[in-house]
Design an enzyme around this catalytic site. Structure first.
Site, mmCIF file in Angstrom:
data_model
loop_
_atom_site.group_PDB
_atom_site.id
_atom_site.type_symbol
_atom_site.label_atom_id
_atom_site.label_comp_id
_atom_site.label_asym_id
_atom_site.label_seq_id
_atom_site.Cartn_x
_atom_site.Cartn_y
_atom_site.Cartn_z
ATOM 1 N N GLY A 15 16.910 1.721 -9.113
ATOM 2 C CA GLY A 15 17.513 0.556 -8.383
ATOM 3 C C GLY A 15 19.289 0.608 -8.229
ATOM 4 O O GLY A 15 19.880 -0.390 -8.042
ATOM 5 N N SER A 16 19.640 2.016 -8.193
ATOM 6 C CA SER A 16 21.108 2.190 -7.932
ATOM 7 C C SER A 16 21.424 1.407 -6.489
ATOM 8 O O SER A 16 22.733 1.099 -6.271
ATOM 9 C CB SER A 16 21.512 3.524 -8.219
ATOM 10 N N LYS A 68 -4.712 -3.757 -0.291
ATOM 11 C CA LYS A 68 -3.308 -3.753 -0.015
ATOM 12 C C LYS A 68 -2.832 -4.861 0.703
ATOM 13 O O LYS A 68 -1.720 -5.398 0.436
ATOM 14 C CB LYS A 68 -3.140 -2.436 0.857
ATOM 15 N N MET A 93 8.523 3.118 -3.186
ATOM 16 C CA MET A 93 7.774 4.242 -2.862
ATOM 17 C C MET A 93 6.424 4.000 -2.387
ATOM 18 O O MET A 93 5.412 4.589 -3.191
ATOM 19 C CB MET A 93 7.908 5.328 -3.945
ATOM 20 N N ARG A 94 6.115 3.177 -1.428
ATOM 21 C CA ARG A 94 4.963 2.662 -1.003
ATOM 22 C C ARG A 94 5.012 2.661 0.545
ATOM 23 O O ARG A 94 5.933 1.880 0.944
ATOM 24 C CB ARG A 94 4.591 1.550 -1.835
ATOM 25 N N ASN A 110 14.804 0.879 5.899
ATOM 26 C CA ASN A 110 14.564 1.723 4.546
ATOM 27 C C ASN A 110 15.713 2.743 4.636
ATOM 28 O O ASN A 110 16.525 2.988 5.388
ATOM 29 C CB ASN A 110 13.344 2.498 4.828
ATOM 30 N N HIS A 112 16.608 6.497 3.091
ATOM 31 C CA HIS A 112 15.902 7.827 2.768
ATOM 32 C C HIS A 112 16.903 9.023 2.638
ATOM 33 O O HIS A 112 17.821 9.209 3.209
ATOM 34 C CB HIS A 112 14.858 8.259 3.870
HETATM 35 C C1 GAR Z 1 16.981 6.924 -3.210
HETATM 36 O O1 GAR Z 1 17.388 7.994 -2.957
HETATM 37 C C2 GAR Z 1 16.321 6.355 -1.940
HETATM 38 O O2 GAR Z 1 17.057 7.086 -0.655
HETATM 39 C C3 GAR Z 1 15.057 7.041 -2.133
HETATM 40 O O3 GAR Z 1 14.842 6.754 -3.571
HETATM 41 C C4 GAR Z 1 15.953 6.648 -4.286
HETATM 42 C C5 GAR Z 1 16.009 5.382 -5.019
HETATM 43 O O4 GAR Z 1 16.927 5.499 -5.855
HETATM 44 N N1 GAR Z 1 13.793 6.671 -1.344
HETATM 45 C C6 GAR Z 1 13.055 7.599 -0.814
HETATM 46 O O5 GAR Z 1 12.883 8.735 -0.951
HETATM 47 C C7 GAR Z 1 11.961 7.102 0.226
HETATM 48 N N2 GAR Z 1 11.308 7.623 0.783
HETATM 49 P P1 GAR Z 1 17.716 4.159 -6.538
HETATM 50 O O6 GAR Z 1 16.483 3.700 -7.040
HETATM 51 O O7 GAR Z 1 18.454 4.432 -7.537
HETATM 52 O O8 GAR Z 1 18.189 3.013 -5.649
#
Ligand code: GAR
Length: 189
Positions: A15-16, A68, A93-94, A110, A112
């Site tokens: 959750g950063s 779902k 991640m879903r 989103n 990425h």
């Molecule tokens: C982030 O790097 C985000 O871009 C990625 O998960 C991480 C979550 O970090 N998302 C994906 O890969 C989506 N396919 P966080 O929980 O510290 O925000």
């Protein structure tokens, strides 16, 4: 976005990005209000972060639903209760199904950690480093039914620091936090 567009942040992990968004709101740089944090992982650290900010959390285990569609319908009920206008995925991640997409058309975004369409899916940073690319980055995009597909809103390039995943990852996260809050402010104002 008006003075306080109501948003929900969806996250599955640390959750950063959620925290960066909330801090940008607190600094007055992002005119939004996180009404609800939604997680599919009740034990994720994002829950603690949300609680520290006093933001309500909806933690639902998808496995406890018959489908779902039923899982997403329960989420939509909560989103409507909080009058949420936009959904911000931040490490959720879903895949999003047509149930949620239909409820929030063109209102789900989103982030990425790659220059999409390169390296979608899990561990994009690892994929990029294993591939030997010299430049990777961060993408903010609208969500459709695909995995990290959908129209691109903003991107920033980040050089790969060869042989140093930790440093590469730290720089990507730093750029994510900057790009997401900036893109959201432009998109929602
Ligand atoms: C982030 O790097 C985000 O871009 C990625 O998960 C991480 C979550 O970090 N998302 C994906 O890969 C989506 N396919 P966080 O929980 O510290 O925000």
């Amino acid at each position: 976005m008006t003075a306080s567009t109501k948003i929900a942040v969806f996250a599955s992990g640390s959750g950063s990005n959620f925290q960066a968004i909330q801090e940008a709101i607190d600094r007055g740089e992002l005119h939004a209000k996180v009404e609800l944090v939604v997680t599919d992982k009740p034990g994720a650290f994002v829950v603690t972060r949300a609680e520290n900010f006093g933001i309500p959390v909806l933690a639902l285990n998808p496995k406890e639903f018959v489908s779902k569609a039923a899982y997403e319908t329960a989420i939509i009920e909560a989103l409507h209760k909080y009058n949420v206008k936009w959904i911000v995925l931040a490490g959720y991640m879903r895949l999003i199904s047509d149930v949620l997409l239909a409820a929030y058309p063109q209102r789900i975004v989103n982030i990425h950690p790659s220059l999409l369409p390169a390296f979608p899916g899990k561990d994009a940073i690892g994929q990029a480093m294993n591939h030997g690319v010299k430049l990777t980055g961060v993408t903010v995009h609208f969500v459709d039914e695909g995995m990290d597909t959908g129209p691109i809103i903003a991107q920033v390039a980040v050089p790969v620091i060869e042989g140093n995943r930790e440093a590469t990852e730290a720089e990507i996260h730093k750029q994510e936090h900057l790009l997401y809050t900036k893109a959201l402010q432009q998109l929602l104002q």
